[in-house]
Design a protein around this motif. Sequence first.
Motif, PDB file in Angstrom:
ATOM      1  N   HIS A 280      24.865  36.553  44.211  1.00 28.99           N
ATOM      2  CA  HIS A 280      25.643  35.300  44.121  1.00 28.99           C
ATOM      3  C   HIS A 280      26.997  35.462  43.445  1.00 28.99           C
ATOM      4  O   HIS A 280      27.794  34.532  43.425  1.00 28.99           O
ATOM      5  CB  HIS A 280      24.817  34.181  43.453  1.00 28.99           C
ATOM      6  CG  HIS A 280      24.718  34.264  41.960  1.00 28.99           C
ATOM      7  ND1 HIS A 280      25.621  33.648  41.132  1.00 28.99           N
ATOM      8  CD2 HIS A 280      23.825  34.864  41.150  1.00 28.99           C
ATOM      9  CE1 HIS A 280      25.278  33.870  39.868  1.00 28.99           C
ATOM     10  NE2 HIS A 280      24.180  34.611  39.859  1.00 28.99           N
TER      11      HIS A 280
ATOM     12  N   CYS B 169      29.150  31.071  48.956  1.00 25.67           N
ATOM     13  CA  CYS B 169      28.604  31.999  49.956  1.00 25.67           C
ATOM     14  C   CYS B 169      29.641  32.142  51.077  1.00 25.67           C
ATOM     15  O   CYS B 169      30.208  31.149  51.535  1.00 25.67           O
ATOM     16  CB  CYS B 169      27.324  31.397  50.511  1.00 25.67           C
ATOM     17  SG  CYS B 169      26.008  32.556  50.704  1.00 25.67           S
TER      18      CYS B 169
ATOM     19  N   PRO C  72      23.999  34.912  48.664  1.00 25.11           N
ATOM     20  CA  PRO C  72      23.170  33.779  48.227  1.00 25.11           C
ATOM     21  C   PRO C  72      22.645  33.931  46.798  1.00 25.11           C
ATOM     22  O   PRO C  72      22.579  35.046  46.271  1.00 25.11           O
ATOM     23  CB  PRO C  72      22.001  33.828  49.215  1.00 25.11           C
ATOM     24  CG  PRO C  72      21.916  35.261  49.621  1.00 25.11           C
ATOM     25  CD  PRO C  72      23.316  35.808  49.595  1.00 25.11           C
TER      26      PRO C  72
END
Length: 408
Positions: free
Chosen positions: A206, A17, A211
């Motif tokens: 992701h 992230c 996220p």
Amino acid sequence: MALKFPIFLDAQSTTPCDPRVVEAMLPYFTERFGHPASRNHPFGWEAEAACDAARAQIAKLVRARDPKELVFTSGGTESINLALKGVAEMYREKGNHIVTTVIEQRAGLDTCKRLERQGFQVTTVPVQPNGLVDVDDIKKALTDKTILISVMFANNEIGTIQEIAAIGKLAKEKGIIFHTDATQAVGKIPVDVEALGIDLLSCTAHLMYGPKGVGALYVRRKGPRVRLTALIDGGGHERGMRSGTLPVPLCVGFGKAAEISAEVMPEESARLAKLRDKLQDMILSNVEEAYLNGDPERRLPQNLNISFAYVEGESVLMGLNKETALSSGSACTSATLEPSYVIAALGASAELAHSSIRFSLHRFNIEEEVDFVGRRTIEVVKRLREMSPLYELAKEGVDIKSIQWKAE
Ligand SMILES: Cc1ncc(COP(=O)(O)O)c(C=O)c1O
């Protein structure tokens, strides 16, 4: 600069992230915790506005006309399921035929298998030795019952980028809905749903420094207006296509990741492609019988996939895994180690399909890390070959394929 271990070169499995993404998300766990569907107080308004802003950031990245064309989901897998099953059920009266490719990710392949069990017909077109689908093969596979073409944008193992514009054009000409699994492409290379004639597009946060646990499905609203049957029933959120409370912090993070990707894409792609090319040259010029998988030009800038003859991909990974995170195409299923179906689809032998290694770079990799991984890979492959009787025989000029192995 001292290197930090283990080095992560497996960024097509997931990406770290971006700290700017985490920072943007944090307030939405605590002080801005409202429910985006709470219409009658400021907590709800604030949450709804945050999700709408994120939707607009993602829409901008994929060049959707209207942010309302984006439906939040839990990730790429759910988006693909919603696209394929949603179209199949909604358009069942029109036809029962779907065209897809052999190298789709499991979410696409397994969804198609389930649809087949439910009476749909699926044609799975092959790929050429460079990993590209021949658009003519798709054209030939179409029937008057075809309701959907689903072709991935960029492959997760070999990075090959399909001729999406040509497929989109074909779909438009025939009046067939076109879905693309763009999970590996969005945020990495330019994606324009309008210019490419895409009707449905799956993506996930992701794999673009956002996220885990949030994705989106682009659903075209005009020319044609695509309709889907929902997979999940409930409160009618996401215009009835995906019920369930939106994970506001994740949506905000996804939006921020999209905004950053749009900003840095040209510079980042050029930097990663340069590092990738350096790694490729280093390995291919130092290891004999190492083969590049996939098209050398039409591929993602951060992807490199190489098969090393006479060694098992898993053994290479084991030799490296204390200091380097990489991936082999093989999937460990129960007790058997299956070769990569993607590499096998290129026409490679089972041995080469077993010996592929994927190197995938990310935003935070530095040149020294890439140099280290290159050096260590060369050492490990050479050491494994020194221990390989097959390699020994091959070097003595024996044609391995002609050997008659004695049955037990
Ligand atoms: C090409 C492709 N499609 C779909 C997925 C699934 O996405 P998610 O992990 O968000 O469910 C992945 C994940 O790596 C992928 O690479």
